[in-house]
Write a protein that holds these residues in place. Structure first.
Motif, PDB file in Angstrom:
ATOM      1  N   ILE A   1      50.046  47.255  44.608  1.00  0.00           N
ATOM      2  CA  ILE A   1      50.122  48.546  45.449  1.00  0.00           C
ATOM      3  C   ILE A   1      49.277  48.305  46.680  1.00  0.00           C
ATOM      4  CG2 ILE A   1      49.844  51.009  45.233  1.00  0.00           C
ATOM      5  CD1 ILE A   1      48.838  50.807  42.269  1.00  0.00           C
ATOM      6  N   ASN A   2      50.009  48.908  47.683  1.00  0.00           N
ATOM      7  CA  ASN A   2      49.461  48.817  49.146  1.00  0.00           C
ATOM      8  C   ASN A   2      48.747  49.956  49.471  1.00  0.00           C
ATOM      9  OD1 ASN A   2      49.217  47.751  51.564  1.00  0.00           O
ATOM     10  ND2 ASN A   2      50.891  48.863  52.668  1.00  0.00           N
ATOM     11  N   ILE A   3      47.210  50.078  48.561  1.00  0.00           N
ATOM     12  CA  ILE A   3      46.270  51.011  49.039  1.00  0.00           C
ATOM     13  C   ILE A   3      45.162  50.396  49.141  1.00  0.00           C
ATOM     14  CG2 ILE A   3      45.358  52.819  47.503  1.00  0.00           C
ATOM     15  CD1 ILE A   3      47.615  53.400  45.834  1.00  0.00           C
ATOM     16  N   PRO A   4      44.180  51.087  50.269  1.00  0.00           N
ATOM     17  CA  PRO A   4      42.999  50.459  50.474  1.00  0.00           C
ATOM     18  C   PRO A   4      42.034  50.711  49.271  1.00  0.00           C
ATOM     19  CG  PRO A   4      43.847  51.728  52.000  1.00  0.00           C
ATOM     20  CD  PRO A   4      44.762  51.968  50.916  1.00  0.00           C
ATOM     21  N   VAL A   5      41.122  49.634  49.234  1.00  0.00           N
ATOM     22  CA  VAL A   5      40.127  49.814  47.829  1.00  0.00           C
ATOM     23  C   VAL A   5      38.783  49.380  48.656  1.00  0.00           C
ATOM     24  CG1 VAL A   5      39.461  48.773  45.829  1.00  0.00           C
ATOM     25  CG2 VAL A   5      41.950  48.656  46.598  1.00  0.00           C
ATOM     26  N   VAL A   6      37.681  50.537  48.463  1.00  0.00           N
ATOM     27  CA  VAL A   6      36.289  50.165  48.577  1.00  0.00           C
ATOM     28  C   VAL A   6      35.704  50.063  47.349  1.00  0.00           C
ATOM     29  CG1 VAL A   6      36.493  51.627  50.814  1.00  0.00           C
ATOM     30  CG2 VAL A   6      35.753  52.674  48.396  1.00  0.00           C
ATOM     31  N   CYS A   7      34.404  49.687  47.396  1.00  0.00           N
ATOM     32  CA  CYS A   7      33.761  49.092  46.073  1.00  0.00           C
ATOM     33  C   CYS A   7      32.309  49.407  46.285  1.00  0.00           C
ATOM     34  CB  CYS A   7      33.975  47.636  45.835  1.00  0.00           C
ATOM     35  SG  CYS A   7      32.944  47.061  44.384  1.00  0.00           S
ATOM     36  N   SER A   8      31.741  50.110  45.260  1.00  0.00           N
ATOM     37  CA  SER A   8      30.359  50.336  45.558  1.00  0.00           C
ATOM     38  C   SER A   8      29.413  49.097  44.977  1.00  0.00           C
ATOM     39  CB  SER A   8      29.850  51.644  44.613  1.00  0.00           C
ATOM     40  OG  SER A   8      30.197  52.778  45.127  1.00  0.00           O
ATOM     41  N   LEU A   9      28.159  49.088  45.489  1.00  0.00           N
ATOM     42  CA  LEU A   9      27.200  47.931  44.907  1.00  0.00           C
ATOM     43  C   LEU A   9      25.998  48.557  44.691  1.00  0.00           C
ATOM     44  CD1 LEU A   9      27.904  45.431  47.900  1.00  0.00           C
ATOM     45  CD2 LEU A   9      28.722  44.914  45.427  1.00  0.00           C
ATOM     46  N   GLN A  10      25.500  48.406  43.439  1.00  0.00           N
ATOM     47  CA  GLN A  10      24.206  48.796  43.113  1.00  0.00           C
ATOM     48  C   GLN A  10      23.519  48.045  41.822  1.00  0.00           C
ATOM     49  OE1 GLN A  10      23.368  53.070  43.602  1.00  0.00           O
ATOM     50  NE2 GLN A  10      22.648  53.121  41.502  1.00  0.00           N
ATOM     51  N   ASP A  11      22.678  47.312  41.836  1.00  0.00           N
ATOM     52  CA  ASP A  11      22.189  46.652  40.719  1.00  0.00           C
ATOM     53  C   ASP A  11      22.804  45.883  39.895  1.00  0.00           C
ATOM     54  OD1 ASP A  11      19.760  47.906  41.684  1.00  0.00           O
ATOM     55  OD2 ASP A  11      20.176  49.829  40.579  1.00  0.00           O
ATOM     56  N   GLU A  12      23.892  45.301  40.305  1.00  0.00           N
ATOM     57  CA  GLU A  12      24.777  44.290  39.515  1.00  0.00           C
ATOM     58  C   GLU A  12      23.898  43.310  38.861  1.00  0.00           C
ATOM     59  OE1 GLU A  12      28.049  46.330  42.075  1.00  0.00           O
ATOM     60  OE2 GLU A  12      25.894  45.923  42.274  1.00  0.00           O
ATOM     61  N   GLU A  13      22.826  42.945  39.602  1.00  0.00           N
ATOM     62  CA  GLU A  13      22.306  41.654  39.230  1.00  0.00           C
ATOM     63  C   GLU A  13      21.442  42.036  37.749  1.00  0.00           C
ATOM     64  OE1 GLU A  13      19.494  44.222  41.178  1.00  0.00           O
ATOM     65  OE2 GLU A  13      21.187  43.245  41.671  1.00  0.00           O
ATOM     66  N   VAL A  14      21.304  43.252  37.349  1.00  0.00           N
ATOM     67  CA  VAL A  14      20.792  43.531  36.275  1.00  0.00           C
ATOM     68  C   VAL A  14      21.613  43.050  34.875  1.00  0.00           C
ATOM     69  CG1 VAL A  14      19.691  45.221  34.575  1.00  0.00           C
ATOM     70  CG2 VAL A  14      19.370  45.346  37.132  1.00  0.00           C
ATOM     71  N   TRP A  15      22.718  43.246  35.223  1.00  0.00           N
ATOM     72  CA  TRP A  15      23.842  42.914  33.821  1.00  0.00           C
ATOM     73  C   TRP A  15      24.289  41.489  34.266  1.00  0.00           C
ATOM     74  CZ3 TRP A  15      25.586  45.880  30.104  1.00  0.00           C
ATOM     75  CH2 TRP A  15      27.004  45.428  29.490  1.00  0.00           C
ATOM     76  N   ILE A  16      24.495  40.952  35.735  1.00  0.00           N
ATOM     77  CA  ILE A  16      25.159  39.750  35.679  1.00  0.00           C
ATOM     78  C   ILE A  16      23.904  38.616  35.302  1.00  0.00           C
ATOM     79  CG2 ILE A  16      25.907  38.021  37.335  1.00  0.00           C
ATOM     80  CD1 ILE A  16      27.430  40.485  38.698  1.00  0.00           C
ATOM     81  N   ASP A  17      22.652  38.699  35.756  1.00  0.00           N
ATOM     82  CA  ASP A  17      21.750  37.669  35.567  1.00  0.00           C
ATOM     83  C   ASP A  17      21.553  37.665  34.329  1.00  0.00           C
ATOM     84  OD1 ASP A  17      21.782  37.285  38.372  1.00  0.00           O
ATOM     85  OD2 ASP A  17      19.976  38.144  38.727  1.00  0.00           O
ATOM     86  N   ALA A  18      21.683  38.570  33.421  1.00  0.00           N
ATOM     87  CA  ALA A  18      21.507  38.374  31.867  1.00  0.00           C
ATOM     88  C   ALA A  18      22.593  37.526  31.320  1.00  0.00           C
ATOM     89  CB  ALA A  18      21.484  39.847  31.113  1.00  0.00           C
ATOM     90  N   LEU A  19      23.571  37.144  31.889  1.00  0.00           N
ATOM     91  CA  LEU A  19      24.756  36.363  31.478  1.00  0.00           C
ATOM     92  C   LEU A  19      24.136  34.700  31.191  1.00  0.00           C
ATOM     93  CD1 LEU A  19      27.619  37.728  33.836  1.00  0.00           C
ATOM     94  CD2 LEU A  19      27.337  37.904  31.088  1.00  0.00           C
ATOM     95  N   GLY A  20      23.138  34.643  31.670  1.00  0.00           N
ATOM     96  CA  GLY A  20      22.635  33.186  31.363  1.00  0.00           C
ATOM     97  C   GLY A  20      23.393  32.105  32.215  1.00  0.00           C
ATOM     98  N   ASP A  21      24.077  31.289  31.354  1.00  0.00           N
ATOM     99  CA  ASP A  21      24.585  29.987  32.006  1.00  0.00           C
ATOM    100  C   ASP A  21      26.017  30.591  32.685  1.00  0.00           C
ATOM    101  OD1 ASP A  21      22.871  28.366  30.963  1.00  0.00           O
ATOM    102  OD2 ASP A  21      24.096  27.900  29.445  1.00  0.00           O
ATOM    103  N   PHE A  22      26.416  31.750  32.326  1.00  0.00           N
ATOM    104  CA  PHE A  22      27.643  32.502  33.209  1.00  0.00           C
ATOM    105  C   PHE A  22      27.541  33.128  34.332  1.00  0.00           C
ATOM    106  CE2 PHE A  22      28.638  32.053  28.489  1.00  0.00           C
ATOM    107  CZ  PHE A  22      29.729  31.288  28.476  1.00  0.00           C
ATOM    108  N   ALA A  23      26.254  33.317  34.771  1.00  0.00           N
ATOM    109  CA  ALA A  23      25.785  34.223  35.901  1.00  0.00           C
ATOM    110  C   ALA A  23      26.349  33.478  37.230  1.00  0.00           C
ATOM    111  CB  ALA A  23      24.427  34.400  35.609  1.00  0.00           C
ATOM    112  N   ASP A  24      26.126  32.207  37.337  1.00  0.00           N
ATOM    113  CA  ASP A  24      26.563  31.950  38.622  1.00  0.00           C
ATOM    114  C   ASP A  24      28.270  31.835  38.904  1.00  0.00           C
ATOM    115  OD1 ASP A  24      24.152  31.156  39.209  1.00  0.00           O
ATOM    116  OD2 ASP A  24      24.298  28.906  38.681  1.00  0.00           O
ATOM    117  N   THR A  25      28.780  31.495  37.625  1.00  0.00           N
ATOM    118  CA  THR A  25      30.379  31.904  37.754  1.00  0.00           C
ATOM    119  C   THR A  25      30.581  33.199  38.019  1.00  0.00           C
ATOM    120  OG1 THR A  25      30.730  30.205  35.908  1.00  0.00           O
ATOM    121  CG2 THR A  25      32.463  31.612  36.123  1.00  0.00           C
TER     122      THR A  25
END
Length: 422
Positions: free
Chosen positions: A157-181
């Protein structure tokens, strides 16, 4: 303008910062006269003040079962219907509330990467619905944790997309070995986003330190309905208020220990503590320990166990000062913006975005421990003229920076910039 917000549902058992940020944005834009469609993922949005406007996509229960047991084959239709029933989703919502990605690594990476069979099946259903029902001028994703959706939207679909950023690291850094990926996948898919929106300059800088692949990050502070929050009626005796999810991550134990120390020394007569914001089943063991700490002064503590998104405004009217001694570097403390709208100053650790967000509307303290917090609360509540000065500054900041109309204007400025560039 017609804006589609795609937001994960948390089940609403506690005060979720990202969920409430989404609520503020949608309400501010609607009040400004724009059409906003809220599309929930995972769990339904059921509170009266923030309901979904579309069917539920990527439903949590069937998605989890499908990823665990049906990766290479199709889930039976009868099973999918059962798992997506109101009963099943309501049951999942009652047990929701994890702030850790442990056990959800596969699902998290799928939503970020946006390229496996199960993800593609679900996102195709979503895109078909958008095409045929609610084709918007612009789509706003709640988090980069669902950035895989943007990649497919851009393809189909040709629609513009914006994305909020807020505290993603709380979730991602808990992924352990998968965090960098996970982080690398977010940066790789960043070209599907026309502009990212950070909730503070602190967090904008934090993201830029992680990657050079994001070219556009705008800062938009939260904005609340100040008329809804403001109250000139303050408690006759000093009351410290904690309003966030009641867990260790948000520092409730630190405040409990500081409160006990202040009560024991007796320099602030009739001091009370008010605790609200809700919790999940996973927090109950922690809360039992906090109650034990507070037991000597239990009569001076008010617990607001049940959380309602539409009723939490009342919490601020019954406190003198707000304190959430959070234990990580938070992107923005929405409770600070709410407290300021109510004319309540804050006491917070000098970490993360607090120096930027609090400014001169409260007291900041070094070393996030109970001794330092007790000293800061003592200063706020006993130093001559300090509370009044901080309150006045808080109200000024609320009007100039954290107002719903300011929020709407800033979002629309970014949206129009993107649409004009198309």
């Amino acid at each position: 303008m017609k804006i589609l917000f795609i937001v994960p549902g948390s089940g609403d058992p506690f005060y979720c910062g990202n969920c409430f940020r989404d609520n503020l944005q949608a309400n501010a834009l609607r009040k400004a006269g724009h059409e906003v469609v809220v599309m929930p993922l995972y769990l339904p949005l059921k509170d009266e003040s923030f309901r979904g406007d579309t069917p539920l996509f990527f439903p949590a229960v069937s998605l989890f079962v499908e990823r665990k047991y049906f990766k290479s084959k199709t889930m039976p239709v009868w099973m999918e219907k059962l798992l997506n029933s109101d009963w099943s989703l309501n049951m999942a919502a009652s047990f929701s509330g994890s702030t850790s990605s442990e056990g959800l690594e596969d699902m998290t990476l799928s939503m970020i990467n946006g390229d496996d069979r199960i993800f593609l099946r679900h996102v195709a259903t979503m895109i078909d619905w958008i095409k045929n029902h609610e084709r918007p001028d612009l789509i706003h994703l709640s988090s980069s944790l669902i950035i895989g959706i943007a990649k497919l939207i851009k393809q189909h679909i040709n629609i513009p997309v914006v994305c909020s950023l807020q505290d993603e690291e709380v979730w991602i850094d808990a992924l352990g070995d998968f965090a960098d990926t996970a982080w690398q996948s977010i940066w790789d898919n960043a070209n599907s986003i026309d502009c990212f929106i950070a909730s503070s300059d602190y967090y904008r800088q934090s993201v830029l330190r992680r990657t050079s692949q994001i070219k556009c990050i705008e800062v938009v502070y939260p904005g609340v309905n100040r008329t809804k929050y403001f109250s000139e009626h303050y408690p006759s005796e000093p009351v410290v208020g904690f309003f966030y999810r009641m867990n260790r991550l948000n520092g409730l134990h630190i405040l409990a220990e500081a409160f006990v120390k202040l009560k024991a020394e007796g320099q602030i007569p009739k001091l009370r503590l008010r605790i609200g914001g809700g919790y999940s089943d996973t927090d109950k063991k922690f809360l039992k320990k906090v109650r034990a700490v507070l037991a000597p002064y239990a009569a001076d503590v008010d617990w607001i166990d049940a959380y309602s998104l539409s009723e939490h405004v009342d919490f601020y009217r019954n406190v003198s000062v707000v304190c959430v001694p959070i234990t990580f570097d938070e992107a923005v403390g929405l409770y600070v913006c709410e407290a300021f709208a109510a004319g309540r100053p804050v006491v917070e650790p000098a970490t993360g975005s607090f120096p930027e967000i609090v400014a001169d509307g409260g007291v900041l303290y070094q070393h996030n421990d109970s001794d330092s917090l007790a000293a800061a609360l003592r200063e706020m509540l006993t130093a001559k003229g300090l509370w009044t000065k901080c309150r006045d500054n808080a109200l000024r900041l609320s009007q100039e920076r954290y107002d719903a109309s300011v929020l709407a204007d800033n979002l629309l400025r970014i949206y129009n910039m993107i649409l004009t560039a198309q």
